[in-house]
Design an enzyme around this catalytic site. Structure first.
Site, PDB file in Angstrom:
ATOM      1  N   GLU A  62      -4.001   0.985  -6.148  1.00 15.77           N
ATOM      2  CA  GLU A  62      -3.055  -0.005  -6.656  1.00 15.77           C
ATOM      3  C   GLU A  62      -3.015   0.120  -8.177  1.00 15.77           C
ATOM      4  O   GLU A  62      -3.959   0.633  -8.794  1.00 15.77           O
ATOM      5  CB  GLU A  62      -3.431  -1.427  -6.246  1.00 15.77           C
ATOM      6  CG  GLU A  62      -3.148  -1.771  -4.792  1.00 15.77           C
ATOM      7  CD  GLU A  62      -1.671  -1.760  -4.419  1.00 15.77           C
ATOM      8  OE1 GLU A  62      -0.826  -1.483  -5.306  1.00 15.77           O
ATOM      9  OE2 GLU A  62      -1.359  -2.012  -3.249  1.00 15.77           O
ATOM     10  N   CYS A  86       0.876  -1.170   0.000  1.00 18.34           N
ATOM     11  CA  CYS A  86       0.000   0.000   0.000  1.00 18.34           C
ATOM     12  C   CYS A  86       0.909   1.215   0.000  1.00 18.34           C
ATOM     13  O   CYS A  86       1.588   1.489   0.987  1.00 18.34           O
ATOM     14  CB  CYS A  86      -0.910   0.005   1.230  1.00 18.34           C
ATOM     15  SG  CYS A  86      -1.915   1.516   1.354  1.00 18.34           S
TER      16      CYS A  86
END
Length: 250
Positions: free
Chosen positions: A113, A2
């Site tokens: 992402e 992340c």
């Protein structure tokens, strides 16, 4: 991993949502940030036992993203510690003490992402996706926090202590795993109290609180590549691409 997320909720919303008892930074409020990047200041929910108190008090603090262990010689190491793998938290020297005693929740509206896709010209490019709760609720990302003492500053210097955090990651579920094989670990509301409890120091018990998000809990939305540049910000970054521009995910 992340490496980018969005956190746009106002402080008073987070204080209510997370049932916070103490505003740890009453004179400061972070603005809406749709492109939170490492080394930025972020909100963290944590519980600590105040001096001469008998129980832990849940509080909202402003911390810096990128964990700096107490033993670090300087804070630059934090830029390399934005994530901590759930599988090795109890083993890694950088994280094991914080895992046992200094756990937190990092509120987010969702995270980003990137997935390689083939363009019309046949060339590969990376398509960003904004991954958020399907019900539009807040994400409570599992995190750790740490205190680092700056040896170059006087004891009465307000900048003497630096508080930093890291996001715990886990294997991504089947569908999200097609975008990236890792994802932030979420803590569901019924586990918040245990996760934050500083008196719960048995790492075996704590590990049992780390359960990946249920399939279908999160939605992946293709968004503009404007998010690729950390200088870009604003709600347009999480706006879905028009259908004719969105690549097929599955």
């Amino acid at each position: 991993m992340c490496g980018r997320y969005a956190s746009a909720r106002k402080k008073h919303e987070l204080l209510e949502e997370f049932q916070v008892e103490l505003d740890g930074d009453p004179d400061k409020e972070l603005g809406a940030d749709y492109n939170v990047a490492p080394t930025k200041n972020v909100y963290a929910v944590l519980s600590r036992v105040p001096k001469e108190a008998e129980r832990a008090v849940r509080q909202l603090r402003i911390v810096r993203w990128g964990l700096v262990p107490a033993w670090a010689k300087d804070p630059s190491i934090g830029s390399r510690m934005i994530n901590a793998r759930a599988e090795t938290l109890a083993e890694k020297p950088s994280f094991r003490q914080a895992f046992a005693k200094r756990r937190c929740l990092l509120p987010a509206d969702g995270y980003f992402e990137w997935m390689p896709v083939e363009g019309d010209d046949g060339k590969k490019r990376k398509q960003p996706y904004f991954i958020r709760p399907d019900d539009g609720g807040v994400l409570a990302m599992a995190g750790l926090y740490e205190f680092w003492k700056d040896p170059s500053r006087e004891d009465d210097d307000p900048l003497k202590w630096l508080v930093t955090c890291t996001v715990i990651t886990t294997d991504a579920e089947d569908e999200l795993g097609r975008i990236h094989d890792r994802m932030p670990m979420m803590i569901e509301q019924d586990r918040w109290a245990e996760w934050l409890d500083p008196k719960l120091t048995d790492t075996g018990t704590v590990s049992g609180l780390l359960v990946p998000a249920s399939p279908g809990r999160l939605a992946a939305i293709p968004v503009s590549t404007d998010v690729n540049n950390v200088r870009n910000n604003g709600p347009d970054l999480i706006k879905p691409l028009p259908p004719e521009e969105a690549p097929a995910l599955f």
